[in-house]
Design a protein around this motif. Structure first.
Motif, short mmCIF file in Angstrom:
data_model
loop_
_atom_site.label_atom_id
_atom_site.label_comp_id
_atom_site.label_asym_id
_atom_site.label_seq_id
_atom_site.Cartn_x
_atom_site.Cartn_y
_atom_site.Cartn_z
N ILE A 131 0.74 -1.23 0.11
CA ILE A 131 -0.09 0.08 0.12
C ILE A 131 0.89 1.38 -0.02
N ALA A 132 1.76 1.24 0.72
CA ALA A 132 2.75 2.39 0.88
C ALA A 132 3.45 2.76 -0.48
N ARG A 133 3.60 1.70 -1.25
CA ARG A 133 4.21 2.00 -2.63
C ARG A 133 3.20 2.01 -3.46
N LEU A 134 1.95 1.94 -3.42
CA LEU A 134 0.81 1.96 -4.37
C LEU A 134 0.23 3.33 -3.98
N VAL A 135 0.28 3.96 -3.12
CA VAL A 135 -0.37 4.74 -2.35
C VAL A 135 -1.35 5.83 -3.27
N PRO A 136 -0.80 6.46 -4.41
CA PRO A 136 -1.77 7.63 -5.25
C PRO A 136 -2.53 6.63 -5.94
N SER A 137 -2.30 5.38 -6.28
CA SER A 137 -3.13 4.70 -7.10
C SER A 137 -4.44 3.69 -6.45
N LEU A 138 -4.37 3.90 -5.15
CA LEU A 138 -5.39 3.06 -4.67
C LEU A 138 -6.54 3.68 -4.08
N ARG A 139 -7.71 3.28 -4.53
CA ARG A 139 -8.98 3.95 -4.08
C ARG A 139 -9.93 2.95 -3.15
N THR A 140 -10.31 3.26 -2.12
CA THR A 140 -10.94 2.30 -1.37
C THR A 140 -12.63 2.88 -1.39
N THR A 141 -13.54 2.13 -1.07
CA THR A 141 -15.13 2.25 -1.11
C THR A 141 -15.43 2.84 -2.54
N GLN A 142 -14.79 1.93 -3.44
CA GLN A 142 -15.16 1.99 -4.77
C GLN A 142 -15.55 0.78 -5.29
N GLY A 143 -16.70 0.27 -4.98
CA GLY A 143 -17.30 -1.34 -5.46
C GLY A 143 -17.68 -1.10 -6.99
N VAL A 144 -17.05 -1.78 -7.69
CA VAL A 144 -17.40 -1.92 -9.08
C VAL A 144 -18.76 -2.85 -9.40
N THR A 145 -19.95 -1.99 -10.24
CA THR A 145 -21.05 -2.71 -10.08
C THR A 145 -21.21 -3.40 -11.50
N ALA A 146 -20.30 -3.20 -12.78
CA ALA A 146 -20.66 -3.44 -13.95
C ALA A 146 -19.23 -3.31 -14.88
N ILE A 147 -19.10 -4.05 -15.81
CA ILE A 147 -17.95 -3.62 -16.82
C ILE A 147 -18.62 -3.45 -18.15
N GLY A 148 -18.19 -2.61 -18.99
CA GLY A 148 -18.79 -2.66 -20.34
C GLY A 148 -17.75 -2.22 -21.30
N ALA A 151 -14.40 2.72 -25.79
CA ALA A 151 -13.78 2.83 -27.02
C ALA A 151 -12.51 2.26 -27.13
N ARG A 152 -11.83 2.40 -25.93
CA ARG A 152 -10.36 1.62 -25.96
C ARG A 152 -10.45 0.77 -24.57
N GLY A 153 -10.63 -0.26 -24.65
CA GLY A 153 -10.67 -1.21 -23.32
C GLY A 153 -12.06 -1.28 -22.78
N TRP A 154 -11.97 -0.85 -21.60
CA TRP A 154 -13.43 -1.05 -20.68
C TRP A 154 -13.96 0.12 -19.92
N ARG A 155 -15.05 0.33 -19.76
CA ARG A 155 -15.66 1.05 -18.61
C ARG A 155 -16.27 0.54 -17.23
N LEU A 156 -15.57 0.96 -16.19
CA LEU A 156 -16.04 0.42 -15.07
C LEU A 156 -16.95 1.26 -14.65
N SER A 157 -18.18 0.71 -13.97
CA SER A 157 -19.24 1.49 -13.20
C SER A 157 -19.22 1.15 -11.98
N PHE A 158 -19.49 2.32 -11.17
CA PHE A 158 -19.53 2.23 -9.54
C PHE A 158 -20.79 2.80 -9.27
N THR A 159 -21.05 2.10 -8.09
CA THR A 159 -22.35 2.56 -7.27
C THR A 159 -22.32 4.03 -7.26
N GLY A 160 -23.46 4.74 -7.71
CA GLY A 160 -23.42 6.17 -7.62
C GLY A 160 -23.19 6.84 -8.77
N ALA A 161 -23.46 5.76 -9.94
CA ALA A 161 -23.38 6.20 -11.32
C ALA A 161 -22.19 6.77 -11.86
N SER A 162 -21.00 6.89 -10.99
CA SER A 162 -19.75 7.28 -11.93
C SER A 162 -19.26 6.04 -12.49
#
Ligand SMILES: Cc1cc2nc3c(=O)[nH]c(=O)nc-3n(C[C@H](O)[C@H](O)[C@H](O)COP(=O)(O)OP(=O)(O)OC[C@H]3O[C@@H](n4cnc5c(N)ncnc54)[C@H](O)[C@@H]3O)c2cc1C
Length: 351
Positions: A131-148, A151-162
């Protein structure tokens, strides 16, 4: 190039660390508040209390390689006590080496030995270093609800429509979560991953003064025979098994109990007091509930995982990693996470 790792358990963090090593732009997303998944260590008044895993076989290389890479190799410590006992329901009797794992239904390969290792202040040492080495990249309370598809790769959806777009995605989540997310992108074979059963378990750590526990206790703990009766399935003499799990003059036990009615801590204490002749009450107890703990794989699991990976190889870069697919041990999870990172880097033309 962004690679999203979904799940910040050991598999996901290991994948993220490998991606970072290849200079990929990584984001790690976890549904929970605390990264580490099943690895949870609490340090309290000089005690080291493990809620999930407490060690790994010394013969397993991957987690130790990772420890060296992240600069914590000097924190690897060996098991001190040796041997385990069988609780027959009436008495403790010595168990043959390796028999304890078998009784607990843990798969250990024949040449893996029985020597265990851990980290100086608990299994969370490795998670905290990552975690200490990955700090800026880590986001908690970000449950992924769907993948779709994006245009290039994937779109991840989260609770709360983001949402978040990534060129590649590693799903380092339990099998039932991956099954649902992958079914949503048309990987129908992934529905079958839901057949992985996660056994419920409760661990109870109990602290005593050393003089409350008989000095004659030997080995790392005991496993209860299937017909022993009682709720305690196994008990680790944590302060004997590994160094510095309790301060001088104190003892720390950890009981594994199955689902039960009533207070797990008082039930565990009552049974252990009888089995081990403990005098008086514990100084404190700590209970961890694992409604979905260790995964158990039904017959044909490896073939089902291979079929899903075959299908994923024909989509934009998307991988699965972790205990739900490649083995429950922490070292297997490191291996699985790093392998998923390698495959994604290859797909992205980075190796
Ligand atoms: C009580 C217990 C004792 C154990 N003892 C040992 C042991 O001594 N030795 C050993 O080698 N192994 C042991 N294990 C097994 C080992 O701890 C696990 O198999 C391993 O830690 C699993 O790692 P993982 O990264 O695959 O999954 P996890 O640790 O389960 O991590 C998955 C992560 O995904 C996140 N997640 C889930 N859904 C979503 C979503 N939709 N979006 C975003 N994030 C999501 C979760 O919050 C979690 O953090 C034990 C397990 C338990 C429960």
């Amino acid at each position: 190039m962004t690679v999203a790792v979904v799940g910040a358990g050991l598999a996901g963090l290991s994948a993220a660390w490998a991606l970072r090593g290849a200079a990929a732009d990584v984001v790690v997303l976890d549904a929970g508040r605390r990264p580490g998944g099943m690895i949870v260590t609490e340090r309290r008044d000089g005690f080291v209390v493990e809620g999930g895993p407490d060690g790994f076989l010394a013969a397993e290389p991957d987690i130790q390689e990772l420890a060296r890479e992240i600069g914590i190799a000097e924190r690897l410590v060996d098991q001190v006590a040796r041997g385990a006992a069988l609780w027959t329901g009436r008495r403790l009797k010595p168990l043959a080496e390796g028999k304890a794992a078998e009784l607990l239904g843990i798969q250990v390969s024949a040449n893996a030995g029985t020597q265990f290792r851990t980290f100086a202040t608990g299994m969370a040492d490795v998670v905290e270093a990552l975690i200490a080495r990955l700090v800026p990249s880590l986001r908690t309370t970000q449950g992924v609800t769907a993948i779709g598809p994006a245009a290039r790769g994937w779109r991840l959806s989260f609770t709360g429509a983001s949402s978040l777009d990534a060129e590649a995605v590693i799903l380092a989540v339990p099998a039932w979560v991956a099954a649902r997310l992958l079914a949503g992108v048309g990987v129908s074979a992934a529905r079958e991953l839901d057949t992985v059963l996660y056994a419920p378990s409760i661990t109870v750590s109990l602290a005593y003064r050393a003089d409350q526990v008989p000095g004659t206790l030997e080995g790392t703990g005991f496993v209860a025979a299937p017909d022993a009766g009682g709720a305690v399935r196994a008990c680790t003499y944590a302060w004997r098994k590994y160094p510095k799990r309790a301060p001088e003059g104190f003892a720390l036990l950890r009981a594994f109990v199955g689902p039960l009615d009533g207070d797990p801590a008082s039930i565990a204490h009552a049974e252990l007091a009888a089995t081990l002749s403990i005098a008086g009450d514990p100084l404190w107890t700590r209970v961890f509930h694992w409604p979905r703990g260790l995964p158990r794989y039904p017959r044909g699991h490896a073939e089902r995982v291979a079929a899903v990976r075959d299908r994923l190889a024909r989509l934009a870069p998307l991988a699965i990693a972790g205990a739900g697919f490649d083995g429950a041990g922490v070292s297997a999870c490191v291996k699985s996470g790093r392998e998923a990172a390698r495959v994604m880097l290859e797909r992205l033309g980075r190796v």
